[in-house]
Design a protein around this motif. Structure first.
Motif, PDB file in Angstrom:
ATOM      1  N   HIS A   7      20.074 -61.619  37.304  1.00  0.00           N
ATOM      2  CA  HIS A   7      21.105 -61.825  38.329  1.00  0.00           C
ATOM      3  C   HIS A   7      20.530 -61.573  39.721  1.00  0.00           C
ATOM      4  O   HIS A   7      20.946 -62.188  40.702  1.00  0.00           O
ATOM      5  CB  HIS A   7      22.362 -60.991  38.061  1.00  0.00           C
ATOM      6  N   ILE A  40      25.450 -67.993  35.772  1.00  0.00           N
ATOM      7  CA  ILE A  40      24.910 -66.678  36.152  1.00  0.00           C
ATOM      8  C   ILE A  40      25.506 -66.264  37.493  1.00  0.00           C
ATOM      9  O   ILE A  40      26.018 -65.166  37.644  1.00  0.00           O
ATOM     10  CB  ILE A  40      23.369 -66.703  36.255  1.00  0.00           C
ATOM     11  N   ALA A  41      25.441 -67.158  38.467  1.00  0.00           N
ATOM     12  CA  ALA A  41      25.943 -66.814  39.803  1.00  0.00           C
ATOM     13  C   ALA A  41      26.378 -68.068  40.528  1.00  0.00           C
ATOM     14  O   ALA A  41      25.788 -69.143  40.360  1.00  0.00           O
ATOM     15  CB  ALA A  41      24.865 -66.088  40.607  1.00  0.00           C
TER      16      ALA A  41
ATOM     17  N   ALA C  65      29.377 -65.409  21.756  1.00  0.00           N
ATOM     18  CA  ALA C  65      29.946 -65.197  23.093  1.00  0.00           C
ATOM     19  C   ALA C  65      30.123 -63.717  23.426  1.00  0.00           C
ATOM     20  O   ALA C  65      29.991 -63.309  24.573  1.00  0.00           O
ATOM     21  CB  ALA C  65      31.293 -65.909  23.213  1.00  0.00           C
ATOM     22  N   ARG C  67      28.828 -61.193  21.109  1.00  0.00           N
ATOM     23  CA  ARG C  67      27.822 -60.399  20.394  1.00  0.00           C
ATOM     24  C   ARG C  67      28.441 -59.372  19.451  1.00  0.00           C
ATOM     25  O   ARG C  67      27.961 -58.233  19.339  1.00  0.00           O
ATOM     26  CB  ARG C  67      26.888 -59.716  21.412  1.00  0.00           C
TER      27      ARG C  67
ATOM     28  N   ILE D  18      28.423 -54.449  41.305  1.00  0.00           N
ATOM     29  CA  ILE D  18      27.256 -54.368  40.415  1.00  0.00           C
ATOM     30  C   ILE D  18      26.773 -52.915  40.333  1.00  0.00           C
ATOM     31  O   ILE D  18      26.433 -52.413  39.263  1.00  0.00           O
ATOM     32  CB  ILE D  18      26.121 -55.282  40.930  1.00  0.00           C
ATOM     33  N   ILE D  43      29.165 -63.374  39.774  1.00  0.00           N
ATOM     34  CA  ILE D  43      27.836 -62.922  39.359  1.00  0.00           C
ATOM     35  C   ILE D  43      27.954 -62.313  37.963  1.00  0.00           C
ATOM     36  O   ILE D  43      28.885 -61.559  37.682  1.00  0.00           O
ATOM     37  CB  ILE D  43      27.245 -61.907  40.361  1.00  0.00           C
ATOM     38  N   ARG D  44      27.024 -62.692  37.091  1.00  0.00           N
ATOM     39  CA  ARG D  44      26.987 -62.105  35.759  1.00  0.00           C
ATOM     40  C   ARG D  44      25.811 -61.150  35.689  1.00  0.00           C
ATOM     41  O   ARG D  44      24.667 -61.553  35.842  1.00  0.00           O
ATOM     42  CB  ARG D  44      26.845 -63.212  34.705  1.00  0.00           C
ATOM     43  N   VAL D  45      26.094 -59.886  35.487  1.00  0.00           N
ATOM     44  CA  VAL D  45      25.062 -58.857  35.422  1.00  0.00           C
ATOM     45  C   VAL D  45      24.157 -59.118  34.208  1.00  0.00           C
ATOM     46  O   VAL D  45      24.631 -59.598  33.177  1.00  0.00           O
ATOM     47  CB  VAL D  45      25.715 -57.457  35.323  1.00  0.00           C
ATOM     48  N   ASP D  46      22.859 -58.807  34.336  1.00  0.00           N
ATOM     49  CA  ASP D  46      21.912 -59.057  33.255  1.00  0.00           C
ATOM     50  C   ASP D  46      22.447 -58.527  31.918  1.00  0.00           C
ATOM     51  O   ASP D  46      22.942 -57.409  31.826  1.00  0.00           O
ATOM     52  CB  ASP D  46      20.569 -58.375  33.547  1.00  0.00           C
ATOM     53  N   ASP D  47      22.295 -59.354  30.890  1.00  0.00           N
ATOM     54  CA  ASP D  47      22.702 -58.996  29.528  1.00  0.00           C
ATOM     55  C   ASP D  47      24.203 -58.968  29.311  1.00  0.00           C
ATOM     56  O   ASP D  47      24.657 -58.587  28.223  1.00  0.00           O
ATOM     57  CB  ASP D  47      22.111 -57.638  29.092  1.00  0.00           C
ATOM     58  N   ALA D  48      24.979 -59.373  30.304  1.00  0.00           N
ATOM     59  CA  ALA D  48      26.408 -59.532  30.035  1.00  0.00           C
ATOM     60  C   ALA D  48      26.586 -60.745  29.131  1.00  0.00           C
ATOM     61  O   ALA D  48      25.965 -61.782  29.343  1.00  0.00           O
ATOM     62  CB  ALA D  48      27.182 -59.719  31.329  1.00  0.00           C
ATOM     63  N   ALA D  49      27.427 -60.625  28.127  1.00  0.00           N
ATOM     64  CA  ALA D  49      27.668 -61.722  27.191  1.00  0.00           C
ATOM     65  C   ALA D  49      28.316 -62.899  27.925  1.00  0.00           C
ATOM     66  O   ALA D  49      29.116 -62.695  28.837  1.00  0.00           O
ATOM     67  CB  ALA D  49      28.558 -61.246  26.057  1.00  0.00           C
TER      68      ALA D  49
END
Lengths: 137, 137, 137, 137
Positions: A7, A40-41, C65, C67, D18, D43-49
């Motif tokens: 991100h 993602i963004a 979707a 996990r 975040i 924004i999707r934080v890293d490892d968010a499904a």
């Protein structure tokens, strides 16, 4: 194995894209999706019309779905051409005009970028800046 | 009474299709549907773009829905032609470019095959191999 | 970096699942999706009702979707519970009854498996066989 | 005339969100929409499904659509309650569990914030941080 777009890298790409949009005096939506086409963004620059939001996302999605720039389909989907109707052949629309590009890590497609808001040339210029910023990380 | 396509026959057809796809160096999705257009089996060859999944299924569906190869509609759906817009005339899209074929048992249509991933000619070549493998059983 | 599920591994998983379905005397659809929820392979066992096709795919999609096994949501989406309505909160439905499981490579989710056709216990037993066959590769 | 949420303010809000998500050890998607419910930034934080993406957006949309926190609807949409079914009464789903808040400028609603990924309490804590960061500008 190819890396993923974090991100932070996506935000860094969008920040570079916003700068380019301002330089070109465009009000656009800028989107980054992962390898599976999932967002993602996304950021909509001030005064960009809301009609640009989904187009930007669908451009990024289309680029990831086929691993091609969206503009690559334009000729072949025309009336009389080989893939007439491709853009509406699935439940989610594909975009076949310019402004969407796949993001590569070496030979692997790891995501897509889509920009909507200005003339195709401006959308592509902004999207290219985002792709470069992401790929350079 | 026409026979049905068993899941074993469908898998046998897909296996033959995968072999053909590798021979042609195509990364494709291959789908088989029954007489009602409902999916029996689908396989996405490694590295096939995810955009090919629904197109392959919609080709097989279209072939079963009208009992015609998908390419049979291409001329008649063009702007100015008799069935302009046919491909979007229902809630589920029809595909009007090549790569979908009905499967026959004698004179009866018992299903459809759809392939997406390469140029239309390659999709049709792979789909034909699948149809033949199923019809020979 | 986690590995991907190949089409050969997916087929091997489905073959093991079909064997289990026969052993349990169930007529089911069995589906495998990738990390992004996109279909890799699906097979409908002979005489499985067509209503099972999309349910199996949506189970596999839901497992990828979030996990989580699909059944993990059952209690929390009930009337009066914390996530009432989760299953219809997005454009594509999620399935919240059993039969969908994520596929792991170590700590990473690399896909999902969904089975539909029998009682929940049978669907889960078949899905577990598929997950194990894939994870053992 | 109420002010609008600029893209810079939205990004500033998401950055604060975040930070809060990391503090709470949650992997979430964070979204900001304008007065019309249209996405400004996500924004999707890293490892968010990936299942969290549309839920976060639909929470922000619902908050803007009714100018209420999403959780405000939970009791009244239960079976037997006055607005049973509200969450599926329109073509786009509303979310009726917590994690969505309207953004105010004085008495006017100028947008919405939605967070999805963790337990409702964590989603609401992160969303509150975003709302505060935006309203303080």
């Amino acid at each position: 194995m190819a890396k993923k777009i974090t991100h932070e890298t996506a935000l860094l790409g969008l920040t570079a894209g916003i700068r380019k949009a301002k330089e070109l005096n465009q009000r656009s939506t800028l989107s980054v999706v992962d390898e599976g086409g999932h967002l993602i963004a996304s950021i909509r620059v001030d005064d960009a019309a809301f009609g640009t939001i989904e187009i930007a996302q669908n451009k990024a999605y289309t680029a990831a779905a086929f691993r091609q720039p969206t503009a690559a389909w334009m000729d072949v989907v025309q009336p009389g051409a080989a893939l007439y109707g491709l853009e509406r052949s699935c439940s989610r629309p594909f975009v076949v005009f310019g402004g969407g590009f796949p993001v590569f890590d070496g030979d692997s497609v790891i995501g897509g970028v889509g920009v909507s808001g200005g003339p195709v040339e401006a959308d592509e210029a902004i999207a290219n800046v985002i792709v470069s910023a992401i790929q350079e990380k």
